[in-house]
Design a protein around this motif. Structure first.
Motif, PDB file in Angstrom:
ATOM      1  N   CYS A 173       0.818  -1.221   0.000  1.00 49.66           N
ATOM      2  CA  CYS A 173       0.000   0.000   0.000  1.00 49.66           C
ATOM      3  C   CYS A 173       0.846   1.263   0.000  1.00 49.66           C
ATOM      4  O   CYS A 173       1.781   1.390   0.791  1.00 49.66           O
ATOM      5  CB  CYS A 173      -0.900   0.015   1.230  1.00 49.66           C
ATOM      6  N   LYS A 174       0.501   2.196  -0.872  1.00 42.91           N
ATOM      7  CA  LYS A 174       1.243   3.463  -0.914  1.00 42.91           C
ATOM      8  C   LYS A 174       0.979   4.294   0.340  1.00 42.91           C
ATOM      9  O   LYS A 174       1.717   5.230   0.631  1.00 42.91           O
ATOM     10  CB  LYS A 174       0.884   4.260  -2.163  1.00 42.91           C
ATOM     11  N   ASN A 175      -0.075   3.956   1.063  1.00 44.08           N
ATOM     12  CA  ASN A 175      -0.413   4.679   2.293  1.00 44.08           C
ATOM     13  C   ASN A 175      -0.003   3.919   3.559  1.00 44.08           C
ATOM     14  O   ASN A 175      -0.342   4.328   4.656  1.00 44.08           O
ATOM     15  CB  ASN A 175      -1.918   4.939   2.366  1.00 44.08           C
ATOM     16  N   GLY A 176       0.643   2.776   3.384  1.00 44.55           N
ATOM     17  CA  GLY A 176       0.987   1.956   4.549  1.00 44.55           C
ATOM     18  C   GLY A 176      -0.250   1.627   5.368  1.00 44.55           C
ATOM     19  O   GLY A 176      -0.242   1.643   6.588  1.00 44.55           O
ATOM     20  N   MET A 179      -5.769  -1.746   6.153  1.00 47.93           N
ATOM     21  CA  MET A 179      -7.221  -1.941   6.088  1.00 47.93           C
ATOM     22  C   MET A 179      -7.640  -3.275   5.474  1.00 47.93           C
ATOM     23  O   MET A 179      -8.682  -3.797   5.825  1.00 47.93           O
ATOM     24  CB  MET A 179      -7.880  -0.788   5.352  1.00 47.93           C
ATOM     25  N   PHE A 215      -1.047   3.148  11.256  1.00 46.87           N
ATOM     26  CA  PHE A 215      -1.254   2.708   9.872  1.00 46.87           C
ATOM     27  C   PHE A 215      -2.035   3.785   9.117  1.00 46.87           C
ATOM     28  O   PHE A 215      -2.806   4.533   9.709  1.00 46.87           O
ATOM     29  CB  PHE A 215      -2.011   1.375   9.829  1.00 46.87           C
ATOM     30  N   GLY A 216      -1.841   3.823   7.801  1.00 44.49           N
ATOM     31  CA  GLY A 216      -2.493   4.847   6.990  1.00 44.49           C
ATOM     32  C   GLY A 216      -3.943   4.516   6.702  1.00 44.49           C
ATOM     33  O   GLY A 216      -4.481   3.521   7.184  1.00 44.49           O
ATOM     34  N   SER A 217      -4.575   5.376   5.907  1.00 38.66           N
ATOM     35  CA  SER A 217      -5.972   5.134   5.555  1.00 38.66           C
ATOM     36  C   SER A 217      -6.061   4.695   4.090  1.00 38.66           C
ATOM     37  O   SER A 217      -5.115   4.825   3.334  1.00 38.66           O
ATOM     38  CB  SER A 217      -6.794   6.393   5.789  1.00 38.66           C
ATOM     39  N   CYS A 218      -7.229   4.197   3.728  1.00 37.16           N
ATOM     40  CA  CYS A 218      -7.388   3.562   2.419  1.00 37.16           C
ATOM     41  C   CYS A 218      -7.779   4.582   1.350  1.00 37.16           C
ATOM     42  O   CYS A 218      -8.676   5.384   1.558  1.00 37.16           O
ATOM     43  CB  CYS A 218      -8.463   2.496   2.524  1.00 37.16           C
ATOM     44  N   THR A 219      -7.089   4.540   0.195  1.00 32.80           N
ATOM     45  CA  THR A 219      -7.528   5.370  -0.925  1.00 32.80           C
ATOM     46  C   THR A 219      -8.068   4.502  -2.065  1.00 32.80           C
ATOM     47  O   THR A 219      -8.203   4.952  -3.193  1.00 32.80           O
ATOM     48  CB  THR A 219      -6.404   6.280  -1.457  1.00 32.80           C
ATOM     49  N   ASN A 220      -8.377   3.250  -1.744  1.00 32.39           N
ATOM     50  CA  ASN A 220      -9.020   2.344  -2.699  1.00 32.39           C
ATOM     51  C   ASN A 220      -8.260   2.190  -4.013  1.00 32.39           C
ATOM     52  O   ASN A 220      -8.867   2.143  -5.080  1.00 32.39           O
ATOM     53  CB  ASN A 220     -10.463   2.809  -2.980  1.00 32.39           C
ATOM     54  N   THR A 221      -6.934   2.102  -3.935  1.00 33.48           N
ATOM     55  CA  THR A 221      -6.186   1.866  -5.166  1.00 33.48           C
ATOM     56  C   THR A 221      -6.348   0.413  -5.613  1.00 33.48           C
ATOM     57  O   THR A 221      -6.247   0.109  -6.787  1.00 33.48           O
ATOM     58  CB  THR A 221      -4.666   2.117  -4.993  1.00 33.48           C
ATOM     59  N   GLY A 222      -6.579  -0.477  -4.640  1.00 38.58           N
ATOM     60  CA  GLY A 222      -6.761  -1.891  -4.957  1.00 38.58           C
ATOM     61  C   GLY A 222      -5.447  -2.648  -5.118  1.00 38.58           C
ATOM     62  O   GLY A 222      -5.461  -3.831  -5.469  1.00 38.58           O
ATOM     63  N   ILE A 237     -13.114  -4.240   2.698  1.00 37.91           N
ATOM     64  CA  ILE A 237     -12.877  -2.896   3.243  1.00 37.91           C
ATOM     65  C   ILE A 237     -14.196  -2.115   3.255  1.00 37.91           C
ATOM     66  O   ILE A 237     -14.500  -1.410   4.214  1.00 37.91           O
ATOM     67  CB  ILE A 237     -11.775  -2.158   2.454  1.00 37.91           C
TER      68      ILE A 237
END
Lengths: 251, 230
Positions: A173-176, A179, A215-222, A237
């Motif tokens: 994940c790019k956001n670490g 989720m 931990f980061g939050s989700c931006t739904n990149t998949g 998610i």
């Protein structure tokens, strides 16, 4: 007939959590294409021991894709270039003769490096401890079909439960964000009768712990579901978001 | 409530509802702007602009819209910073080769910044001249048979789109917006929890359609105004 390949390995070496790491280049020869990536790493380590050098530290346990211990980031992919497998299930036939293979640890603020390719995934245990269980009395084993569960729910709960907690989602994940992991654990229990009782409390506590651990939050990149060795879907998610929002709005 | 808004899902919830609210605003904006393509010297557009300027509901919605933008931008910045911190300083030497991940989904903040840059130009060109410096000339049109004096918004729009650079800026802004929405619409609905294996595919189609409508719609208006209505 058995085919063998020679490889150049660029492996991340780091003495300890605080030490500065660097890449070390090694060559391995006559690696059977039928062997697994971890077996290839064993060959490398034998070679290093023979040469009187420190072997590469890496996590492994069951070596059949169910324990979630192996955790290498290989050539731009968590668990390497093959799909839906863990590093231990990755065959060497996925690599070309003479190829340079880059091997790195999971890199995420939530997973600090212990040594070389080993990272500390204790954060996942803390999230589970915050609510990823059933603590109400559910009685003895009920008669078959006494509590009907729809095929869809059973299937989705089973799919979510296939998460082995390896951390490939966080590593990718790019956001670490954790989720995918947390949502799989929330989902597998929320979908079944035993877990439904504590669903609101569980969602709130596990999400709060996940946030607290940074931990980061989700931006739904998949990206997480693509690299997940178990193919856990990000629809989990959405379910966790639903569970969490419902629980919060009820308060 | 403060506890909810400081949680990751709470902040994403705010991003989602403000984002979806801004999309509904865009639909209203686009449908009114479509009147710029009616070849009547701008009478219909001026009538619509007059209605929007005098409608009490629109007066209430204007600050709400501003708050929507501010909340969306503020939380986007906050979440982006927190996510970068969660990612950590170390990068992968072998990069990231994960297939099937859209560029937009990984660059929503950059696309958002493009839209913000456009928005500033857009506000300076129209909203400021409409509401602050009041540079509009009066004109007379018939609204439902009643002869009414209204501000000639059309003349300003038409004159602004007379410049080629303005048209180029608007087309770039529209593409940035379309790209943002191609991920934003379905992502917003997923964040609200309104998604599963079936709905995810549906929302992705809806998001793509919305993105195309917005991108093509807004660029077409600027281009057609420049080339055919001068």
């Amino acid at each position: 007939m058995e085919k063998t390949i020679n490889l150049k390995l660029k492996v991340w070496r780091q003495d300890g959590p605080k030490a500065k790491g660097h890449f070390e280049t090694y060559e391995v020869k006559n690696i059977s294409t039928d062997s697994s990536f971890l077996e290839m790493m064993d060959v490398l380590n034998e070679q290093l021991i023979q040469e009187g050098k420190e072997p590469v530290a890496f996590d492994h346990d069951c070596r059949e894709g169910i324990c979630g211990m192996c955790s290498m980031y290989i050539n731009g992919h968590a668990h390497g270039p093959d799909e839906d497998v863990t590093t231990c299930q990755l065959h060497m036939r996925k690599f070309k003769d003479g190829e340079t293979v880059t091997v790195e640890p999971w890199r995420s603020a939530g997973f600090p490096i212990i040594k070389d390719l080993m990272v500390n995934r204790n954060a996942f245990d803390q999230i589970i401890a915050a609510g990823g269980y059933v603590s109400v009395g559910t009685g003895g084993v009920p008669d078959a079909n006494a509590i009907p569960i729809s095929k869809e729910d059973a299937d989705e709960a089973m799919d979510a439960a296939s998460c082995i907690g390896c951390g490939a989602c966080v590593a990718t994940c790019k956001n670490g964000s954790a989720m995918l992991f947390v949502s799989a654990k929330v989902s597998q229990l929320a979908l079944l009768p035993q877990g439904k009782v504590e669903r609101a409390r569980r969602a709130k506590r596990m999400v709060a712990k996940m946030d607290e651990l940074g931990f980061g939050s989700c931006t739904n990149t998949g990206a997480c579901e693509v690299e997940c060795p178990k193919g856990v879907s990000i629809t989990n998610i959405a379910r966790m978001n639903r569970e969490y929002l419902m629980a919060k709005f009820k308060d | 409530m403060s506890n909810f808004l400081s949680s990751s899902i709470g902040k994403k919830f705010l991003m989602s509802i403000t984002g979806l609210f801004l999309v509904t605003f865009l639909f209203i904006h686009l449908s009114l702007n479509a009147l710029l393509l009616v070849d009547d010297g701008g009478e219909l557009f001026n009538a619509a602009a007059h209605f929007m300027a005098t409608n009490p509901l629109i007066k209430i919605m204007e600050p709400v819209l501003a708050i929507g933008f501010i909340v969306h931008i503020f939380y986007a910045s906050l979440l982006t910073l927190q996510n970068q911190k969660a990612r950590g300083k170390d990068r992968y030497a072998s990069g990231n080769s994960t297939p099937d991940v859209t560029w937009a989904s990984k660059n929503m903040y950059i696309l958002g910044a493009t839209i913000l840059a456009f928005l500033i130009v857009h506000i300076a060109q129209f909203w400021v001249k409409f509401k602050i410096t009041k540079e509009l000339e009066p004109t007379h049109i018939d609204i439902a048979g009643v002869h009414t004096e209204v501000e000639n918004a059309y003349a300003l729009v038409n004159a602004t789109f007379g410049y080629l650079w303005v048209v180029i800026v608007y087309v770039i802004g529209s593409i940035g917006l379309a790209w943002h929405l191609s991920h934003g619409v379905w992502s917003g609905l997923q964040t609200l929890g309104w998604s599963n294996t079936v709905w995810r595919k549906r929302w992705e189609v809806v998001g793509t359609v919305v993105a195309w409508i917005m991108g093509l719609g807004f660029s077409a208006i600027a281009v057609i105004q420049h080339f055919f209505f001068q």
